[in-house]
Motif scaffolding. Structure first.
Motif, PDB file in Angstrom:
ATOM      1  N   HIS A 194      50.514  78.978  -5.513  1.00 13.33           N
ATOM      2  CA  HIS A 194      51.154  77.672  -5.596  1.00 13.33           C
ATOM      3  C   HIS A 194      50.110  76.557  -5.599  1.00 13.33           C
ATOM      4  CE1 HIS A 194      54.863  79.779  -5.157  1.00 13.33           C
ATOM      5  NE2 HIS A 194      54.546  80.226  -3.951  1.00 13.33           N
ATOM      6  N   MET A 197      51.636  73.847  -1.046  1.00 16.95           N
ATOM      7  CA  MET A 197      52.480  74.678  -0.188  1.00 16.95           C
ATOM      8  C   MET A 197      52.825  73.915   1.087  1.00 16.95           C
ATOM      9  SD  MET A 197      53.904  77.453   1.120  1.00 16.95           S
ATOM     10  CE  MET A 197      53.440  78.963   0.288  1.00 16.95           C
ATOM     11  N   PHE A 199      54.417  75.139   4.385  1.00 14.76           N
ATOM     12  CA  PHE A 199      54.854  76.325   5.126  1.00 14.76           C
ATOM     13  C   PHE A 199      55.200  75.942   6.557  1.00 14.76           C
ATOM     14  CE2 PHE A 199      54.095  80.174   7.651  1.00 14.76           C
ATOM     15  CZ  PHE A 199      54.824  81.109   6.943  1.00 14.76           C
ATOM     16  N   SER A 237      55.829  74.747  -3.192  1.00 17.07           N
ATOM     17  CA  SER A 237      56.656  75.741  -2.520  1.00 17.07           C
ATOM     18  C   SER A 237      57.061  75.193  -1.160  1.00 17.07           C
ATOM     19  CB  SER A 237      55.888  77.052  -2.363  1.00 17.07           C
ATOM     20  OG  SER A 237      56.656  77.987  -1.630  1.00 17.07           O
ATOM     21  N   TYR A 239      58.525  76.367   2.171  1.00 14.77           N
ATOM     22  CA  TYR A 239      58.540  77.759   2.615  1.00 14.77           C
ATOM     23  C   TYR A 239      58.694  77.956   4.123  1.00 14.77           C
ATOM     24  CZ  TYR A 239      57.459  82.660   1.424  1.00 14.77           C
ATOM     25  OH  TYR A 239      57.521  84.013   1.185  1.00 14.77           O
ATOM     26  N   GLU A 262      60.040  76.078  -5.585  1.00 18.46           N
ATOM     27  CA  GLU A 262      60.861  77.045  -4.876  1.00 18.46           C
ATOM     28  C   GLU A 262      61.142  76.538  -3.475  1.00 18.46           C
ATOM     29  OE1 GLU A 262      58.848  80.802  -4.671  1.00 18.46           O
ATOM     30  OE2 GLU A 262      57.451  80.135  -3.125  1.00 18.46           O
ATOM     31  N   ASN A 264      62.416  78.202  -0.134  1.00 20.12           N
ATOM     32  CA  ASN A 264      62.643  79.501   0.490  1.00 20.12           C
ATOM     33  C   ASN A 264      63.209  79.342   1.897  1.00 20.12           C
ATOM     34  OD1 ASN A 264      61.521  81.411  -1.522  1.00 20.12           O
ATOM     35  ND2 ASN A 264      59.648  80.252  -1.156  1.00 20.12           N
ATOM     36  N   THR A 266      63.505  81.045   4.604  1.00 15.68           N
ATOM     37  CA  THR A 266      63.064  82.193   5.400  1.00 15.68           C
ATOM     38  C   THR A 266      63.358  82.029   6.883  1.00 15.68           C
ATOM     39  OG1 THR A 266      60.884  81.173   5.599  1.00 15.68           O
ATOM     40  CG2 THR A 266      61.213  82.747   3.794  1.00 15.68           C
ATOM     41  N   ARG A 297      66.978  83.967   2.149  1.00 20.17           N
ATOM     42  CA  ARG A 297      66.025  85.058   2.361  1.00 20.17           C
ATOM     43  C   ARG A 297      66.363  85.842   3.630  1.00 20.17           C
ATOM     44  NH1 ARG A 297      60.963  83.986  -0.220  1.00 20.17           N
ATOM     45  NH2 ARG A 297      60.263  85.961   0.675  1.00 20.17           N
TER      46      ARG A 297
END
Length: 526
Positions: A194, A197, A199, A237, A239, A262, A264, A266, A297
């Motif tokens: 990516h 990111m 996260f 991303s 995430y 994206e 996500n 998670t 996810r």
């Protein structure tokens, strides 16, 4: 009287002392040809970052100016590594290139060129960082140009990053467990995972980023289970990234197929994929999987479900992927509005909302779609399955093999299969088209990406240069990476037909007397 006068003078002295800054800011210099025996002035700069950045030299409130040249691995200067430096608002440490992008920090594929951890209120401006592919370093995070972890209130402006180690799970800008991060006017090249990111992070804003993978994944490298050699991940991303924003950014897949975004869910760190936005942005030739992918996810519950996210004023252009332009797999209260998806001849699906075995269920899934143009798909323009609560209003499905699926659902309202008439225009709706003024409240159907977003608010400031059509871009880097014609930011307007290619700006674009009013989109206060 003497006593009163003395008391007044003492009170004035106290006021002056209280108003005086607690720290005297200073400006220092560093150079690859400097010396740590120098005083850190422009004429006699320091040499190493380890020496320069310390509590007794460049610290909170100060500015460290990087002179031109190459720093990092294989040099005496070393890389930038800032740990446990807690600065405060108005008392930031600033690291600034003396000449934009002419200070290069090099990583040999084993670490990070610029690393900020467990710190706060650090500002970067004009830096150029790059790593290289290193098959001996395969751990996640090895070989990253920029990494920010466990930190808050970090700004990175006018920066450029190149070539995270493609043998490792690494990104150009990796933001890990951090809050209130701003990346603005950024260019990224040669990546496989990516470009940026977020996260397990919150309130991260990526504004006016441009990302081109230029080669993407390599044979024997990382990520081949997620895409073929030559493909790449996303501009950003999430995430997950809560209450984060990607605005006025561009993904350019003209040299290598890529994704755009994206999200996500998670639930890493017990964080929801919630409240985030993609605004006023473009992906050109996003042909590696889904262009924008909101996905549940791991676990079948609401925590592992993307929710309350917004995609607005987004154009996915020349789409040829065998997937969907925008796919929402499970989700609660997600909104898609004012979107253009134009197929390039072999794109399969425009917008797909579906349900999988994880995340929310058909009974809890919900999505709202409005003011959307999808054209030229080999499959469905609009498809919804596994959602009991959904609606689509003011939609154009032009030249798709299947206009709407399910075709007769009452949830589709105010739809059309007429020719859109956009001509060569890609990122705004020109006058005289079937979609002009056909949307809700007299708005257009499709994306109008003409003005700047700032922290989720649409302003009246032109995004493109009203004279040249160029997207805002910084100076060339030390190696000329960002001045390769046909695959760089400085000429992306030509590939997108911005004020060229038969699509001139709207009348009076850039005239302050005729600018559009701001459209609030959830003003941020932090």
């Amino acid at each position: 009287m003497i006593i009163i006068r003395g008391l007044l003078l003492f009170a004035m002295f106290l006021i002056v002392c209280l108003q005086a800054p607690s720290v005297q800011s200073a400006t220092y210099y560093i150079s690859p040809t400097g010396s740590d025996a120098n005083p850190g002035t422009s004429a006699r700069p320091w040499l190493t970052f380890v020496y320069a950045i310390s509590q007794t030299r460049a610290t909170c409130g100060d500015t460290l100016i990087l002179k031109d040249g190459t720093y990092g691995d294989d040099t005496s200067a070393g890389k930038i590594s800032i740990t446990a430096l807690a600065c405060t608002a108005g008392n930031e440490l600033k690291l600034t290139a003396e000449n934009q992008r002419q200070a290069k920090i090099f990583d040999n594929g084993t670490g990070q060129a610029v690393k900020i951890s467990n710190s706060s209120y650090i500002n970067l401006d004009g830096l150029y960082a790059r790593s290289i592919d290193n098959s001996a370093a395969v751990n996640a995070g090895q070989g990253e140009p920029f990494r920010i972890s466990g930190s808050h209130h970090i700004q990175a402006k006018n920066i450029l990053g190149v070539n995270p180690n493609r043998y490792a799970n690494s990104h150009i800008i990796d933001v890990f467990e951090s809050q209130d991060i701003l990346v603005e006017d950024f260019e990224g090249y040669v990546f496989h995972r990516h470009c940026t990111m977020g996260f397990k992070s919150e309130r991260m804003v990526v504004r006016r980023a441009y990302c081109n993978p230029r080669g993407g994944r390599i044979p024997g490298g990382q990520g081949l289970d997620q895409g073929a050699v030559g493909t790449a991940g996303a501009v950003m991303s999430f995430y997950p990234c809560r209450d984060c924003i990607l605005e006025n950014s561009i993904g350019d897949g003209s040299t290598s197929p890529m994704q755009f975004v994206e999200m996500n869910a998670t639930f890493n760190g017990n964080m929801l994929m919630s409240g985030s936005k993609v605004l006023g942005s473009v992906c050109y030739k996003c042909n590696a999987g889904n262009g924008i992918y909101l996905n549940a996810r791991k676990v079948a519950d609401l925590n592992h479900t993307p929710q309350n996210n917004t995609i607005r004023d987004v154009a996915i252009i020349d789409f040829n992927s065998r997937s969907a332009g925008i796919r929402v797999s499970n989700g609660v209260n997600n909104t898609l509005d004012h979107i253009t998806i134009l197929g390039g001849g072999s794109g399969v699906t425009g917008i797909l909302a579906d349900d999988t075995a994880v995340g929310s269920t058909p009974e809890t899934n919900s999505i709202t779609m409005s003011n959307i143009l999808v054209a030229g798909m080999t499959g469905a323009g609009f498809q919804v399955v596994g959602h009991l609560t959904w609606n689509g209003n003011k939609l154009f499905s032009d030249g798709n093999r299947l206009a709407f699926d399910p075709s007769l659902a009452p949830n589709w309202t105010n739809t059309s299969t007429r020719a859109h008439g956009m001509g060569t225009c890609k990122v705004w709706v020109p006058t005289g088209t079937a979609v002009k003024g056909a949307g809700t409240g007299g708005s257009d159907i499709g994306a109008n990406i003409l003005y700047r977003y700032v922290n989720g608010v649409l302003t009246s400031t032109p995004l493109w240069d009203p004279r040249t059509g160029e997207f805002p871009h910084g100076a060339p880097d030390l190696d000329g990476t960002n001045r390769i014609e046909g695959q760089s930011l400085f000429d992306i307007h030509r590939r997108l037909n911005v004020n060229t290619g038969g699509c001139p700006f709207p009348s009076n674009y850039g005239d302050s007397d005729t600018l559009l009013p701001a459209r609030p989109m959830g003003l941020r206060t932090s």
